[in-house]
Design a protein around this motif. Structure first.
Motif, PDB file in Angstrom:
ATOM      1  N   LEU A   1       0.817  -1.200   0.000  1.00 28.87           N
ATOM      2  CA  LEU A   1       0.000   0.000   0.000  1.00 28.87           C
ATOM      3  C   LEU A   1       0.855   1.256   0.000  1.00 28.87           C
ATOM      4  O   LEU A   1       1.998   1.256   0.446  1.00 28.87           O
ATOM      5  CB  LEU A   1      -0.897   0.022   1.247  1.00 28.87           C
ATOM      6  N   SER A   2       0.264   2.332  -0.475  1.00 26.57           N
ATOM      7  CA  SER A   2       0.880   3.636  -0.292  1.00 26.57           C
ATOM      8  C   SER A   2       0.517   4.131   1.107  1.00 26.57           C
ATOM      9  O   SER A   2      -0.374   3.585   1.765  1.00 26.57           O
ATOM     10  CB  SER A   2       0.363   4.626  -1.339  1.00 26.57           C
ATOM     11  N   MET A   3       1.181   5.198   1.549  1.00 21.23           N
ATOM     12  CA  MET A   3       0.859   5.735   2.874  1.00 21.23           C
ATOM     13  C   MET A   3      -0.571   6.272   2.914  1.00 21.23           C
ATOM     14  O   MET A   3      -1.260   6.158   3.928  1.00 21.23           O
ATOM     15  CB  MET A   3       1.863   6.825   3.253  1.00 21.23           C
ATOM     16  N   SER A   4      -1.019   6.844   1.809  1.00 20.48           N
ATOM     17  CA  SER A   4      -2.398   7.356   1.755  1.00 20.48           C
ATOM     18  C   SER A   4      -3.408   6.227   1.894  1.00 20.48           C
ATOM     19  O   SER A   4      -4.419   6.357   2.602  1.00 20.48           O
ATOM     20  CB  SER A   4      -2.634   8.102   0.445  1.00 20.48           C
ATOM     21  N   GLN A   5      -3.148   5.106   1.212  1.00 28.85           N
ATOM     22  CA  GLN A   5      -4.054   3.964   1.307  1.00 28.85           C
ATOM     23  C   GLN A   5      -4.038   3.375   2.714  1.00 28.85           C
ATOM     24  O   GLN A   5      -5.090   3.060   3.277  1.00 28.85           O
ATOM     25  CB  GLN A   5      -3.660   2.900   0.286  1.00 28.85           C
ATOM     26  N   ALA A   6      -2.852   3.235   3.278  1.00 27.05           N
ATOM     27  CA  ALA A   6      -2.723   2.638   4.612  1.00 27.05           C
ATOM     28  C   ALA A   6      -3.370   3.508   5.676  1.00 27.05           C
ATOM     29  O   ALA A   6      -3.841   3.005   6.703  1.00 27.05           O
ATOM     30  CB  ALA A   6      -1.247   2.410   4.939  1.00 27.05           C
ATOM     31  N   SER A   7      -3.416   4.814   5.441  1.00 28.43           N
ATOM     32  CA  SER A   7      -3.993   5.719   6.440  1.00 28.43           C
ATOM     33  C   SER A   7      -5.479   5.440   6.672  1.00 28.43           C
ATOM     34  O   SER A   7      -6.027   5.804   7.714  1.00 28.43           O
ATOM     35  CB  SER A   7      -3.803   7.173   6.018  1.00 28.43           C
ATOM     36  N   ALA A   8      -6.128   4.772   5.701  1.00 27.93           N
ATOM     37  CA  ALA A   8      -7.542   4.431   5.866  1.00 27.93           C
ATOM     38  C   ALA A   8      -7.751   3.510   7.060  1.00 27.93           C
ATOM     39  O   ALA A   8      -8.842   3.460   7.635  1.00 27.93           O
ATOM     40  CB  ALA A   8      -8.074   3.757   4.600  1.00 27.93           C
ATOM     41  N   PHE A   9      -6.707   2.798   7.462  1.00 26.30           N
ATOM     42  CA  PHE A   9      -6.794   1.905   8.617  1.00 26.30           C
ATOM     43  C   PHE A   9      -7.064   2.701   9.894  1.00 26.30           C
ATOM     44  O   PHE A   9      -7.627   2.178  10.847  1.00 26.30           O
ATOM     45  CB  PHE A   9      -5.492   1.109   8.760  1.00 26.30           C
ATOM     46  N   HIS A  10      -6.652   3.943   9.884  1.00 29.06           N
ATOM     47  CA  HIS A  10      -6.955   4.810  11.025  1.00 29.06           C
ATOM     48  C   HIS A  10      -8.225   5.621  10.791  1.00 29.06           C
ATOM     49  O   HIS A  10      -9.070   5.744  11.681  1.00 29.06           O
ATOM     50  CB  HIS A  10      -5.798   5.759  11.310  1.00 29.06           C
ATOM     51  N   TYR A  11      -8.367   6.180   9.588  1.00 31.19           N
ATOM     52  CA  TYR A  11      -9.497   7.058   9.318  1.00 31.19           C
ATOM     53  C   TYR A  11     -10.840   6.333   9.421  1.00 31.19           C
ATOM     54  O   TYR A  11     -11.834   6.916   9.862  1.00 31.19           O
ATOM     55  CB  TYR A  11      -9.369   7.688   7.930  1.00 31.19           C
ATOM     56  N   MET A  12     -10.866   5.058   9.010  1.00 30.86           N
ATOM     57  CA  MET A  12     -12.135   4.326   8.987  1.00 30.86           C
ATOM     58  C   MET A  12     -12.778   4.241  10.375  1.00 30.86           C
ATOM     59  O   MET A  12     -13.946   4.639  10.549  1.00 30.86           O
ATOM     60  CB  MET A  12     -11.942   2.931   8.385  1.00 30.86           C
ATOM     61  N   PRO A  13     -12.085   3.718  11.399  1.00 26.42           N
ATOM     62  CA  PRO A  13     -12.754   3.667  12.710  1.00 26.42           C
ATOM     63  C   PRO A  13     -13.058   5.049  13.284  1.00 26.42           C
ATOM     64  O   PRO A  13     -14.089   5.248  13.925  1.00 26.42           O
ATOM     65  CB  PRO A  13     -11.753   2.914  13.597  1.00 26.42           C
ATOM     66  N   MET A  14     -12.158   6.036  13.026  1.00 27.41           N
ATOM     67  CA  MET A  14     -12.390   7.372  13.577  1.00 27.41           C
ATOM     68  C   MET A  14     -13.636   8.029  12.967  1.00 27.41           C
ATOM     69  O   MET A  14     -14.429   8.676  13.658  1.00 27.41           O
ATOM     70  CB  MET A  14     -11.171   8.265  13.326  1.00 27.41           C
ATOM     71  N   ILE A  15     -13.827   7.843  11.660  1.00 30.03           N
ATOM     72  CA  ILE A  15     -15.010   8.393  10.988  1.00 30.03           C
ATOM     73  C   ILE A  15     -16.281   7.784  11.573  1.00 30.03           C
ATOM     74  O   ILE A  15     -17.264   8.480  11.849  1.00 30.03           O
ATOM     75  CB  ILE A  15     -14.939   8.148   9.468  1.00 30.03           C
ATOM     76  N   PHE A  16     -16.251   6.476  11.809  1.00 32.25           N
ATOM     77  CA  PHE A  16     -17.460   5.813  12.294  1.00 32.25           C
ATOM     78  C   PHE A  16     -17.677   6.039  13.785  1.00 32.25           C
ATOM     79  O   PHE A  16     -18.824   5.980  14.253  1.00 32.25           O
ATOM     80  CB  PHE A  16     -17.418   4.321  11.955  1.00 32.25           C
ATOM     81  N   ILE A  17     -16.612   6.317  14.549  1.00 36.58           N
ATOM     82  CA  ILE A  17     -16.798   6.740  15.939  1.00 36.58           C
ATOM     83  C   ILE A  17     -17.542   8.069  15.958  1.00 36.58           C
ATOM     84  O   ILE A  17     -18.485   8.274  16.739  1.00 36.58           O
ATOM     85  CB  ILE A  17     -15.436   6.873  16.664  1.00 36.58           C
ATOM     86  N   ALA A  18     -17.114   8.987  15.078  1.00 31.00           N
ATOM     87  CA  ALA A  18     -17.770  10.298  15.006  1.00 31.00           C
ATOM     88  C   ALA A  18     -19.226  10.165  14.573  1.00 31.00           C
ATOM     89  O   ALA A  18     -20.126  10.776  15.176  1.00 31.00           O
ATOM     90  CB  ALA A  18     -17.005  11.196  14.037  1.00 31.00           C
ATOM     91  N   MET A  19     -19.470   9.374  13.540  1.00 28.26           N
ATOM     92  CA  MET A  19     -20.842   9.210  13.042  1.00 28.26           C
ATOM     93  C   MET A  19     -21.719   8.513  14.072  1.00 28.26           C
ATOM     94  O   MET A  19     -22.891   8.863  14.258  1.00 28.26           O
ATOM     95  CB  MET A  19     -20.820   8.425  11.730  1.00 28.26           C
ATOM     96  N   SER A  20     -21.144   7.526  14.750  1.00 29.53           N
ATOM     97  CA  SER A  20     -21.899   6.802  15.770  1.00 29.53           C
ATOM     98  C   SER A  20     -22.265   7.720  16.930  1.00 29.53           C
ATOM     99  O   SER A  20     -23.400   7.698  17.428  1.00 29.53           O
ATOM    100  CB  SER A  20     -21.079   5.610  16.277  1.00 29.53           C
ATOM    101  N   GLY A  21     -21.282   8.534  17.362  1.00 33.90           N
ATOM    102  CA  GLY A  21     -21.568   9.469  18.446  1.00 33.90           C
ATOM    103  C   GLY A  21     -22.634  10.480  18.062  1.00 33.90           C
ATOM    104  O   GLY A  21     -23.510  10.826  18.868  1.00 33.90           O
ATOM    105  N   LEU A  22     -22.597  10.945  16.807  1.00 34.33           N
ATOM    106  CA  LEU A  22     -23.537  11.968  16.348  1.00 34.33           C
ATOM    107  C   LEU A  22     -24.938  11.403  16.131  1.00 34.33           C
ATOM    108  O   LEU A  22     -25.935  11.992  16.563  1.00 34.33           O
ATOM    109  CB  LEU A  22     -23.018  12.590  15.047  1.00 34.33           C
ATOM    110  N   PHE A  23     -25.027  10.235  15.468  1.00 34.92           N
ATOM    111  CA  PHE A  23     -26.325   9.704  15.076  1.00 34.92           C
ATOM    112  C   PHE A  23     -26.910   8.683  16.061  1.00 34.92           C
ATOM    113  O   PHE A  23     -28.116   8.415  16.031  1.00 34.92           O
ATOM    114  CB  PHE A  23     -26.232   9.064  13.691  1.00 34.92           C
TER     115      PHE A  23
END
Length: 272
Positions: free
Chosen positions: A47-69
């Motif tokens: 993977l590139s660093m940008s692709q690998a970064s999704a491993f962090h962004y994915m749970p963080m995005i859904f933590i935010a969405m879960s907290g909001l909704f």
């Protein structure tokens, strides 16, 4: 009788505090280990660093969405059911890591993990408010929660590093977290929860959550937290990758830079 009742309440509140500390410890143990896992993902999947970064962004995005909704669930169905629901979903997602080897499958599970964390985290934070008798006690409990979060952030990367050095997959971190989560489920089920403290008679639903977004104080506080987290995450996610091939002076300091950062962060939170 009054003394016995107060003593029982104090014991219940202590158990609830310990349960909350352990939940945040487990949350940090998995989320803050991502920085150590990312170099392994880059090597394993090309993977590139940008692709690998999704491993962090994915749970963080859904933590935010879960907290909001889904954050209103803590008031709607109660702290206990909300916490149990979040912990069970978290455990299920962790055990499912053993069933696949695809990067996109892992991202799906991380979205699942993020949703679960958002659910039990909002329940736990509401519970802290229920057992706090003053703003000073609430602040003290929250700082201790963050302290345990900091300790979990040190132990998670250490476990992953040990697994990789031993030739064992990093996925066993999630398997261990899933087992730990089942223990927390049992503790949460057995705990006696206090009555929910409500300062408003407004309806409890998603609309009430968005109504709060009109509050400038709430928006300002949220923005400040967001800026802090953005800086913190940039350090613990990318420092291991950026220092992996470091060959200059102070190589020992570079090797332990992330551990030093986590130690100072945990110490600062306990001192808070």
């Amino acid at each position: 009788m009054v003394s016995d009742s107060k003593g029982c309440d104090n014991r219940n509140h202590t158990r609830i505090r310990v349960l909350t500390y352990l939940m945040f410890f487990m949350f940090a143990m998995t989320s803050d280990a991502v920085g150590v896992i990312i170099p392994e993902l880059i090597s394993q999947f090309g993977l590139s660093m940008s692709q690998a970064s999704a491993f962090h962004y994915m749970p963080m995005i859904f933590i935010a969405m879960s907290g909001l909704f889904l954050g209103f669930l803590a008031d709607k169905i109660g702290r206990k059911l909300t916490i149990l629901l979040g912990l069970l979903l978290f455990a299920l997602a962790c055990f499912m890591f053993a069933l696949g080897e695809s990067f996109y499958y892992f991202l799906f599970l991380l979205a699942f993990v993020g949703t679960a964390i958002g659910v039990f985290k909002t329940g736990a934070l509401g519970l802290i408010g229920d057992i706090s008798t003053s703003s000073k006690q609430h602040s003290s409990t929250m700082n201790t929660v963050e302290g345990y979060f900091g300790v979990g952030a040190m132990i998670g990367p250490a476990i992953v590093s040990y697994l990789l050095i031993s030739g064992v997959s990093w996925k066993y971190l999630y398997f261990g977290a899933g087992c730990f989560c089942l223990v927390l489920c049992w503790l949460a089920y057995r705990a006696d929860y206090p009555q929910i403290k409500r300062s408003s008679t407004d309806a409890i639903n998603l609309a009430s959550t968005f109504k709060m977004m009109k509050n400038l104080y709430a928006l300002g506080f949220s923005l400040a937290i967001g800026l802090y987290v953005a800086t913190e995450v940039a350090i613990y996610v990318w420092m291991p990758t950026l220092l992996q091939s470091y060959q200059g002076d102070y190589t020992t300091l570079a090797a332990y830079a992330l551990t030093i950062f986590f130690t100072l962060r945990a110490g600062g939170r306990f001192l808070g």
